[in-house]
Design a protein around this motif. Structure first.
Motif, PDB file in Angstrom:
ATOM      1  N   MET A   1       0.823  -1.205   0.000  1.00  0.00           N
ATOM      2  CA  MET A   1       0.000   0.000   0.000  1.00  0.00           C
ATOM      3  C   MET A   1       0.856   1.253   0.000  1.00  0.00           C
ATOM      4  SD  MET A   1      -3.101   1.424   2.426  1.00  0.00           S
ATOM      5  CE  MET A   1      -2.176   2.567   3.418  1.00  0.00           C
ATOM      6  N   ASN A   2       1.912   1.254   0.795  1.00  0.00           N
ATOM      7  CA  ASN A   2       2.796   2.424   0.824  1.00  0.00           C
ATOM      8  C   ASN A   2       3.408   2.676  -0.555  1.00  0.00           C
ATOM      9  OD1 ASN A   2       2.242   2.741   3.532  1.00  0.00           O
ATOM     10  ND2 ASN A   2       4.147   1.817   4.232  1.00  0.00           N
ATOM     11  N   ALA A   3       3.744   1.591  -1.270  1.00  0.00           N
ATOM     12  CA  ALA A   3       4.307   1.731  -2.622  1.00  0.00           C
ATOM     13  C   ALA A   3       3.263   2.280  -3.591  1.00  0.00           C
ATOM     14  CB  ALA A   3       4.831   0.388  -3.119  1.00  0.00           C
ATOM     15  N   LEU A   4       2.025   1.822  -3.468  1.00  0.00           N
ATOM     16  CA  LEU A   4       0.954   2.270  -4.363  1.00  0.00           C
ATOM     17  C   LEU A   4       0.553   3.720  -4.090  1.00  0.00           C
ATOM     18  CD1 LEU A   4      -1.259  -0.946  -4.288  1.00  0.00           C
ATOM     19  CD2 LEU A   4      -0.103  -0.033  -6.318  1.00  0.00           C
ATOM     20  N   VAL A   5       0.585   4.100  -2.801  1.00  0.00           N
ATOM     21  CA  VAL A   5       0.175   5.455  -2.420  1.00  0.00           C
ATOM     22  C   VAL A   5       1.312   6.463  -2.605  1.00  0.00           C
ATOM     23  CG1 VAL A   5      -0.601   6.885  -0.471  1.00  0.00           C
ATOM     24  CG2 VAL A   5      -1.594   4.632  -0.831  1.00  0.00           C
TER      25      VAL A   5
ATOM     26  N   ASN B   1       3.341 -11.858  -3.386  1.00  0.00           N
ATOM     27  CA  ASN B   1       4.460 -10.993  -2.997  1.00  0.00           C
ATOM     28  C   ASN B   1       5.712 -11.808  -2.648  1.00  0.00           C
ATOM     29  OD1 ASN B   1       5.744  -8.551  -2.439  1.00  0.00           O
ATOM     30  ND2 ASN B   1       5.064  -8.526  -0.319  1.00  0.00           N
ATOM     31  N   LYS B   2       6.820 -11.103  -2.576  1.00  0.00           N
ATOM     32  CA  LYS B   2       8.125 -11.652  -2.181  1.00  0.00           C
ATOM     33  C   LYS B   2       8.653 -12.671  -3.185  1.00  0.00           C
ATOM     34  CE  LYS B   2       7.046 -10.897   2.710  1.00  0.00           C
ATOM     35  NZ  LYS B   2       7.057 -11.408   4.087  1.00  0.00           N
TER      36      LYS B   2
ATOM     37  N   ILE C   1      -1.139 -11.527 -10.017  1.00  0.00           N
ATOM     38  CA  ILE C   1       0.030 -10.726 -10.392  1.00  0.00           C
ATOM     39  C   ILE C   1       1.169 -10.984  -9.403  1.00  0.00           C
ATOM     40  CG2 ILE C   1       0.937  -8.403 -10.803  1.00  0.00           C
ATOM     41  CD1 ILE C   1      -1.920  -7.485 -11.383  1.00  0.00           C
ATOM     42  N   PRO C   2       2.316 -11.474  -9.864  1.00  0.00           N
ATOM     43  CA  PRO C   2       3.470 -11.653  -8.984  1.00  0.00           C
ATOM     44  C   PRO C   2       4.254 -10.351  -8.827  1.00  0.00           C
ATOM     45  CG  PRO C   2       3.972 -12.499 -11.166  1.00  0.00           C
ATOM     46  CD  PRO C   2       2.560 -11.966 -11.233  1.00  0.00           C
ATOM     47  N   VAL C   3       4.661 -10.026  -7.601  1.00  0.00           N
ATOM     48  CA  VAL C   3       5.389  -8.776  -7.360  1.00  0.00           C
ATOM     49  C   VAL C   3       6.449  -8.972  -6.279  1.00  0.00           C
ATOM     50  CG1 VAL C   3       3.296  -7.413  -7.843  1.00  0.00           C
ATOM     51  CG2 VAL C   3       3.955  -7.852  -5.479  1.00  0.00           C
ATOM     52  N   SER C   4       7.312  -7.985  -6.174  1.00  0.00           N
ATOM     53  CA  SER C   4       8.146  -7.796  -4.979  1.00  0.00           C
ATOM     54  C   SER C   4       7.895  -6.364  -4.529  1.00  0.00           C
ATOM     55  CB  SER C   4       9.631  -8.012  -5.272  1.00  0.00           C
ATOM     56  OG  SER C   4      10.404  -7.624  -4.146  1.00  0.00           O
ATOM     57  N   ALA C   5       7.021  -6.198  -3.533  1.00  0.00           N
ATOM     58  CA  ALA C   5       6.651  -4.851  -3.076  1.00  0.00           C
ATOM     59  C   ALA C   5       7.854  -4.119  -2.504  1.00  0.00           C
ATOM     60  CB  ALA C   5       5.527  -4.935  -2.044  1.00  0.00           C
ATOM     61  N   LEU C   6       8.719  -4.856  -1.797  1.00  0.00           N
ATOM     62  CA  LEU C   6       9.895  -4.236  -1.174  1.00  0.00           C
ATOM     63  C   LEU C   6      10.844  -3.678  -2.231  1.00  0.00           C
ATOM     64  CD1 LEU C   6      11.285  -3.716   1.563  1.00  0.00           C
ATOM     65  CD2 LEU C   6      12.486  -5.890   1.257  1.00  0.00           C
ATOM     66  N   GLU C   7      10.991  -4.401  -3.337  1.00  0.00           N
ATOM     67  CA  GLU C   7      11.879  -3.961  -4.423  1.00  0.00           C
ATOM     68  C   GLU C   7      11.132  -3.124  -5.464  1.00  0.00           C
ATOM     69  OE1 GLU C   7      15.062  -4.485  -4.292  1.00  0.00           O
ATOM     70  OE2 GLU C   7      14.970  -5.776  -2.515  1.00  0.00           O
TER      71      GLU C   7
ATOM     72  N   ASN D   1       7.189  -4.859 -10.423  1.00  0.00           N
ATOM     73  CA  ASN D   1       5.878  -5.185 -10.999  1.00  0.00           C
ATOM     74  C   ASN D   1       4.703  -4.570 -10.242  1.00  0.00           C
ATOM     75  OD1 ASN D   1       4.821  -6.401 -13.309  1.00  0.00           O
ATOM     76  ND2 ASN D   1       4.146  -8.218 -12.187  1.00  0.00           N
ATOM     77  N   VAL D   2       4.973  -3.636  -9.330  1.00  0.00           N
ATOM     78  CA  VAL D   2       3.893  -2.939  -8.616  1.00  0.00           C
ATOM     79  C   VAL D   2       3.057  -2.110  -9.594  1.00  0.00           C
ATOM     80  CG1 VAL D   2       3.382  -1.187  -6.854  1.00  0.00           C
ATOM     81  CG2 VAL D   2       5.128  -2.924  -6.416  1.00  0.00           C
ATOM     82  N   GLU D   3       3.710  -1.605 -10.639  1.00  0.00           N
ATOM     83  CA  GLU D   3       2.993  -0.815 -11.639  1.00  0.00           C
ATOM     84  C   GLU D   3       1.908  -1.641 -12.330  1.00  0.00           C
ATOM     85  OE1 GLU D   3       3.889   2.088 -15.502  1.00  0.00           O
ATOM     86  OE2 GLU D   3       5.545   1.067 -14.491  1.00  0.00           O
TER      87      GLU D   3
END
Length: 322
Positions: A51-55, A149-150, A176-182, A185-187
């Protein structure tokens, strides 16, 4: 004569459209999208990081400890033609030990009801044991995005296998696979949300980025430092309230209370000669100053409210169930 009249009509329409464009009034007739995107999942799977990455703002506590988010926190992303209201919920507590955990799980129930889009966040290799949650998501009849995630901690073969498993479990969902910390693919998650967002006028002012008060974020920053600096049961046995927040042109004066469940915990929070609480205060003050962009004077006091996690009155006073 008829042709000249028709040409004049067309020219008048063209001039009117040009006027609307120059005056920015043309935006009124464009489609506007808005909706609530509720983020659910187990503790420590990266919901708050996502959420912090998206916001684009640090609104939720992020630490390596589980169950760091206790309240439902909304973060708002605005543009001329859309408004996305993200809601970060506490992690699903499998076996609630206190009334506080029951309140935390109730936020998740609400999130399944009032969402326009559900983000179910899981991590690589995780077994999702709450089949009733999966069933409720399936029955909700709203768009669902499963965010795995991760993936940076796994390999491609395992990621592909988990994607297929979730497509079987929730066949209507996008996975959707992502790495939120890195921020990998959050976009893609953001683009999927934007595509699924319903047409609607904005729910909040376009100037707002959250529904929470400054006092709430200050209390969360203090609690985050407690989570980082103390071990075992201590971080989960405390609550923080901001009782005074006074702002002038150069300085913000903040008075906050840290509540423990037992007297022995109070002694641990304070530390020898008050060194432990002083460290928490210094770290929290720096984060608060970065957040508000102003110098801060922070006063911390530690009190004991016996067994507050099982007290209805205490929980309501601390904002649970709101």
């Amino acid at each position: 004569m008829f042709l000249n009249k028709r040409i004049n009509q067309i020219l008048r329409v063209q001039r009117y459209i040009l006027f609307l464009c120059k005056a920015n009034i043309i935006k009124i007739i464009l489609v506007h999208k808005a909706g609530f995107v509720n983020i659910i999942g187990y503790p420590n799977v990266g919901k708050s990081t996502l959420m912090n990455a998206l916001v684009g703002q640090k609104l939720s506590i992020i630490t390596s400890k589980a169950q760091t988010t206790r309240h439902r926190i909304m973060g708002i992303v605005n543009s001329d033609d859309f408004q996305i209201v993200y809601s970060d919920t506490p992690g699903i507590v499998k076996n609630p030990s206190y009334k506080m955990h029951e309140y935390m799980n109730s936020y998740i129930e609400t999130a399944l009801i009032d969402a326009d889009i559900i983000l179910l966040v899981v991590e690589m290799g995780q077994e999702f044991e709450q089949q009733e949650v999966i069933d409720k998501i399936s029955q909700a009849k709203i768009p669902v995005i499963v965010v795995i995630n991760k993936i940076d901690l796994s390999n491609q073969e395992a990621v592909v296998e988990q994607i297929e498993n979730w497509k079987t479990a929730l066949n209507a969902a996008e996975v959707i696979p992502v790495s939120a910390l890195e921020n990998f693919n959050v976009e893609s998650v953001f683009n999927s949300i934007l595509d699924k967002l319903p047409e609607s006028p904005p729910y909040f002012s376009k100037e707002e980025f959250t529904d929470r008060s400054m006092r709430f974020f200050v209390s969360e920053m203090i609690r985050e430092k407690i989570l980082i600096n103390y071990k075992k049961e201590i971080p989960y046995s405390v609550e923080v309230t901001v009782d005074e927040y006074k702002e002038d042109t150069k300085l913000i004066k903040i008075s906050a209370h840290i509540y423990t469940a037992r007297e022995t915990q109070k002694a641990i929070i304070l530390g020898h000669q008050g060194k432990a609480i002083k460290k928490v205060g210094t770290q929290a003050r720096k984060d608060i100053e970065d957040f508000v962009g102003k110098k801060v004077f922070l006063e911390l006091t530690v009190k004991t409210t016996k067994d507050w996690r099982d007290s209805e009155n205490s929980l309501k006073r601390f904002g649970y169930g709101q």
